[in-house]
Design a protein around this motif. Structure first.
Motif, PDB file in Angstrom:
ATOM      1  N   ALA A   1       0.809  -1.213   0.000  1.00 31.81           N
ATOM      2  CA  ALA A   1       0.000   0.000   0.000  1.00 31.81           C
ATOM      3  C   ALA A   1       0.844   1.265   0.000  1.00 31.81           C
ATOM      4  O   ALA A   1       1.938   1.301   0.567  1.00 31.81           O
ATOM      5  CB  ALA A   1      -0.932   0.006   1.215  1.00 31.81           C
ATOM      6  N   ALA A   2       0.314   2.297  -0.652  1.00 26.42           N
ATOM      7  CA  ALA A   2       0.949   3.611  -0.661  1.00 26.42           C
ATOM      8  C   ALA A   2      -0.120   4.683  -0.603  1.00 26.42           C
ATOM      9  O   ALA A   2      -1.248   4.473  -1.059  1.00 26.42           O
ATOM     10  CB  ALA A   2       1.807   3.798  -1.916  1.00 26.42           C
ATOM     11  N   ARG A   3       0.237   5.824  -0.043  1.00 27.36           N
ATOM     12  CA  ARG A   3      -0.620   7.010  -0.051  1.00 27.36           C
ATOM     13  C   ARG A   3       0.192   8.182  -0.593  1.00 27.36           C
ATOM     14  O   ARG A   3       1.320   8.422  -0.159  1.00 27.36           O
ATOM     15  CB  ARG A   3      -1.149   7.327   1.341  1.00 27.36           C
ATOM     16  N   TYR A   4      -0.406   8.901  -1.547  1.00 25.33           N
ATOM     17  CA  TYR A   4       0.233  10.086  -2.115  1.00 25.33           C
ATOM     18  C   TYR A   4      -0.662  11.293  -1.897  1.00 25.33           C
ATOM     19  O   TYR A   4      -1.886  11.220  -2.061  1.00 25.33           O
ATOM     20  CB  TYR A   4       0.502   9.898  -3.612  1.00 25.33           C
ATOM     21  N   ARG A   5      -0.040  12.407  -1.520  1.00 23.02           N
ATOM     22  CA  ARG A   5      -0.774  13.654  -1.301  1.00 23.02           C
ATOM     23  C   ARG A   5      -0.868  14.424  -2.617  1.00 23.02           C
ATOM     24  O   ARG A   5       0.110  14.540  -3.348  1.00 23.02           O
ATOM     25  CB  ARG A   5      -0.087  14.499  -0.234  1.00 23.02           C
ATOM     26  N   THR A   6      -2.056  14.962  -2.886  1.00 21.39           N
ATOM     27  CA  THR A   6      -2.311  15.688  -4.120  1.00 21.39           C
ATOM     28  C   THR A   6      -2.682  17.130  -3.801  1.00 21.39           C
ATOM     29  O   THR A   6      -3.270  17.413  -2.759  1.00 21.39           O
ATOM     30  CB  THR A   6      -3.448  15.043  -4.915  1.00 21.39           C
ATOM     31  N   GLY A   7      -2.357  18.032  -4.720  1.00 17.01           N
ATOM     32  CA  GLY A   7      -2.672  19.436  -4.500  1.00 17.01           C
ATOM     33  C   GLY A   7      -4.132  19.750  -4.713  1.00 17.01           C
ATOM     34  O   GLY A   7      -4.697  20.625  -4.061  1.00 17.01           O
ATOM     35  N   ASP A   8      -4.768  19.031  -5.647  1.00 17.04           N
ATOM     36  CA  ASP A   8      -6.174  19.275  -5.949  1.00 17.04           C
ATOM     37  C   ASP A   8      -6.745  18.043  -6.633  1.00 17.04           C
ATOM     38  O   ASP A   8      -6.020  17.091  -6.961  1.00 17.04           O
ATOM     39  CB  ASP A   8      -6.330  20.510  -6.845  1.00 17.04           C
ATOM     40  N   ALA A   9      -8.057  18.069  -6.858  1.00 12.72           N
ATOM     41  CA  ALA A   9      -8.726  16.903  -7.432  1.00 12.72           C
ATOM     42  C   ALA A   9      -8.255  16.604  -8.846  1.00 12.72           C
ATOM     43  O   ALA A   9      -8.126  15.437  -9.243  1.00 12.72           O
ATOM     44  CB  ALA A   9     -10.234  17.126  -7.419  1.00 12.72           C
ATOM     45  N   VAL A  10      -7.970  17.645  -9.630  1.00 14.51           N
ATOM     46  CA  VAL A  10      -7.548  17.445 -11.017  1.00 14.51           C
ATOM     47  C   VAL A  10      -6.194  16.747 -11.080  1.00 14.51           C
ATOM     48  O   VAL A  10      -5.997  15.805 -11.852  1.00 14.51           O
ATOM     49  CB  VAL A  10      -7.512  18.786 -11.770  1.00 14.51           C
ATOM     50  N   SER A  11      -5.249  17.206 -10.266  1.00 10.71           N
ATOM     51  CA  SER A  11      -3.932  16.560 -10.267  1.00 10.71           C
ATOM     52  C   SER A  11      -4.029  15.131  -9.758  1.00 10.71           C
ATOM     53  O   SER A  11      -3.334  14.234 -10.244  1.00 10.71           O
ATOM     54  CB  SER A  11      -2.941  17.368  -9.423  1.00 10.71           C
ATOM     55  N   GLY A  12      -4.893  14.904  -8.768  1.00  9.13           N
ATOM     56  CA  GLY A  12      -5.090  13.551  -8.276  1.00  9.13           C
ATOM     57  C   GLY A  12      -5.672  12.641  -9.337  1.00  9.13           C
ATOM     58  O   GLY A  12      -5.230  11.494  -9.518  1.00  9.13           O
ATOM     59  N   ALA A  13      -6.673  13.157 -10.077  1.00 12.63           N
ATOM     60  CA  ALA A  13      -7.294  12.359 -11.127  1.00 12.63           C
ATOM     61  C   ALA A  13      -6.305  12.068 -12.255  1.00 12.63           C
ATOM     62  O   ALA A  13      -6.303  10.966 -12.832  1.00 12.63           O
ATOM     63  CB  ALA A  13      -8.521  13.086 -11.675  1.00 12.63           C
ATOM     64  N   ALA A  14      -5.445  13.018 -12.575  1.00 12.11           N
ATOM     65  CA  ALA A  14      -4.438  12.808 -13.612  1.00 12.11           C
ATOM     66  C   ALA A  14      -3.467  11.708 -13.203  1.00 12.11           C
ATOM     67  O   ALA A  14      -3.068  10.860 -14.026  1.00 12.11           O
ATOM     68  CB  ALA A  14      -3.695  14.107 -13.888  1.00 12.11           C
ATOM     69  N   PHE A  15      -3.081  11.698 -11.930  1.00 13.70           N
ATOM     70  CA  PHE A  15      -2.187  10.660 -11.429  1.00 13.70           C
ATOM     71  C   PHE A  15      -2.876   9.298 -11.475  1.00 13.70           C
ATOM     72  O   PHE A  15      -2.278   8.300 -11.887  1.00 13.70           O
ATOM     73  CB  PHE A  15      -1.753  11.004 -10.007  1.00 13.70           C
ATOM     74  N   VAL A  16      -4.148   9.255 -11.061  1.00 11.04           N
ATOM     75  CA  VAL A  16      -4.900   7.998 -11.106  1.00 11.04           C
ATOM     76  C   VAL A  16      -4.968   7.468 -12.530  1.00 11.04           C
ATOM     77  O   VAL A  16      -4.791   6.259 -12.771  1.00 11.04           O
ATOM     78  CB  VAL A  16      -6.316   8.199 -10.532  1.00 11.04           C
TER      79      VAL A  16
ATOM     80  N   LEU B   1       4.072  14.498  -6.707  1.00 13.44           N
ATOM     81  CA  LEU B   1       3.310  14.105  -5.523  1.00 13.44           C
ATOM     82  C   LEU B   1       4.240  13.554  -4.441  1.00 13.44           C
ATOM     83  O   LEU B   1       5.177  12.810  -4.726  1.00 13.44           O
ATOM     84  CB  LEU B   1       2.270  13.042  -5.880  1.00 13.44           C
ATOM     85  N   GLY B   2       3.947  13.891  -3.202  1.00 11.31           N
ATOM     86  CA  GLY B   2       4.718  13.383  -2.081  1.00 11.31           C
ATOM     87  C   GLY B   2       4.030  12.194  -1.439  1.00 11.31           C
ATOM     88  O   GLY B   2       2.799  12.132  -1.365  1.00 11.31           O
ATOM     89  N   ALA B   3       4.822  11.237  -0.979  1.00  7.12           N
ATOM     90  CA  ALA B   3       4.277  10.037  -0.345  1.00  7.12           C
ATOM     91  C   ALA B   3       4.065  10.266   1.151  1.00  7.12           C
ATOM     92  O   ALA B   3       4.786  11.039   1.785  1.00  7.12           O
ATOM     93  CB  ALA B   3       5.212   8.848  -0.549  1.00  7.12           C
ATOM     94  N   ALA B   4       3.067   9.573   1.699  1.00  5.30           N
ATOM     95  CA  ALA B   4       2.802   9.589   3.142  1.00  5.30           C
ATOM     96  C   ALA B   4       2.671   8.147   3.618  1.00  5.30           C
ATOM     97  O   ALA B   4       1.587   7.691   3.995  1.00  5.30           O
ATOM     98  CB  ALA B   4       1.536  10.384   3.453  1.00  5.30           C
ATOM     99  N   PRO B   5       3.791   7.390   3.591  1.00  5.06           N
ATOM    100  CA  PRO B   5       3.708   5.958   3.904  1.00  5.06           C
ATOM    101  C   PRO B   5       3.266   5.663   5.328  1.00  5.06           C
ATOM    102  O   PRO B   5       2.707   4.599   5.598  1.00  5.06           O
ATOM    103  CB  PRO B   5       5.133   5.464   3.647  1.00  5.06           C
ATOM    104  N   ASP B   6       3.509   6.614   6.247  1.00  7.68           N
ATOM    105  CA  ASP B   6       3.113   6.373   7.630  1.00  7.68           C
ATOM    106  C   ASP B   6       1.598   6.443   7.825  1.00  7.68           C
ATOM    107  O   ASP B   6       1.096   6.106   8.896  1.00  7.68           O
ATOM    108  CB  ASP B   6       3.790   7.394   8.555  1.00  7.68           C
TER     109      ASP B   6
END
Length: 225
Positions: free
Chosen positions: A30-45, A104-109
């Motif tokens: 599992a991984a968690r990545y922080r996104t600046g906004d919904a559009v950037s998150g959707a582009a990464f997805v 995007l930055g990771a938040a593994p914790d």
């Protein structure tokens, strides 16, 4: 199906050596990545999905939420069991690269998985009922667990016990966390009125109780075969 051995050692070694964004939970990587906004998150997805399909992996488990994208990787064998495979480790490397490309930055914790556990002397009796109730199909049982193929609900793990009269608490939650987060989460729970019931299995698992005595296990992949 290709898979890592039942020991977590190879997976944990890969994480330590080259996959710092990722953590092993009960079944998935599992991984968690922080996104600046919904559009950037959707582009990464979209990029992750395209890369996954191109690699012959299929669509991974992806959750897009405000400010974060959560990803879970695992393979499913012929019996329906879920394992982290060599393909998952390779795809994790690709996804890590895509996250860097997208800034995007990771938040593994912060990775988390809730698994519900039921004490039972015979999971073949209880399993089909809970699979049918939670997923709509009594056949969604694999070994000692019930899984929803579309992950709408948490998995149910049937913890094997000796036959006994019904105890006060047969249900409990297993809360899977990144190893570096377990201690702080336990401290927070104790500060909120909980107690440590058993830490002899730490860091693999620590049993806590809430102020009314209801128990929960805080679990990590460390120390497991």
């Amino acid at each position: 199906m290709d898979r890592i051995s039942n020991s977590n050692s190879e997976i944990l070694a890969a994480i330590a050596a080259e996959l710092p964004d990722w953590r092993k939970l009960a079944q998935p990587l599992a991984a968690r990545y922080r996104t600046g906004d919904a559009v950037s998150g959707a582009a990464f997805v979209a990029a992750v999905t395209q890369a996954s399909v191109a690699a012959g992996h299929g669509v991974p488990e992806i959750r897009l939420a405000p400010g974060v994208v959560d990803i879970g990787l695992y393979g499913v064998d012929a019996a329906g069991a879920r394992w982290v495979t060599p393909k998952d480790l390779e795809l994790a490397r690709v996804i890590t690269g895509l996250a860097h490309e997208h800034g995007l930055g990771a938040a593994p914790d912060e990775v988390t998985q809730v698994e519900i556990a039921l004490d039972t002397a015979d999971d073949t009796v209880a399993g089909p009922f809970w699979a049918a109730l939670l997923t709509g199909d009594a056949g969604n049982t694999v070994h000692d667990s019930a899984f929803d193929p579309t992950n709408r609900v948490p998995s149910v793990w049937f913890q094997r016990t000796d036959p006994h009269e019904t105890p006060r608490q047969r249900w409990h939650m297993d809360l899977w966390l990144a190893p570096e987060s377990a201690r702080s989460r336990i401290r927070a729970a104790v500060a909120a009125g909980g107690t440590v019931v058993d830490d002899s299995g730490s860091p693999s698992y620590t049993v806590l109780a809430d102020p009314e005595g209801n128990r929960v296990c805080v679990c990590t992949a460390v120390g497991r075969d």
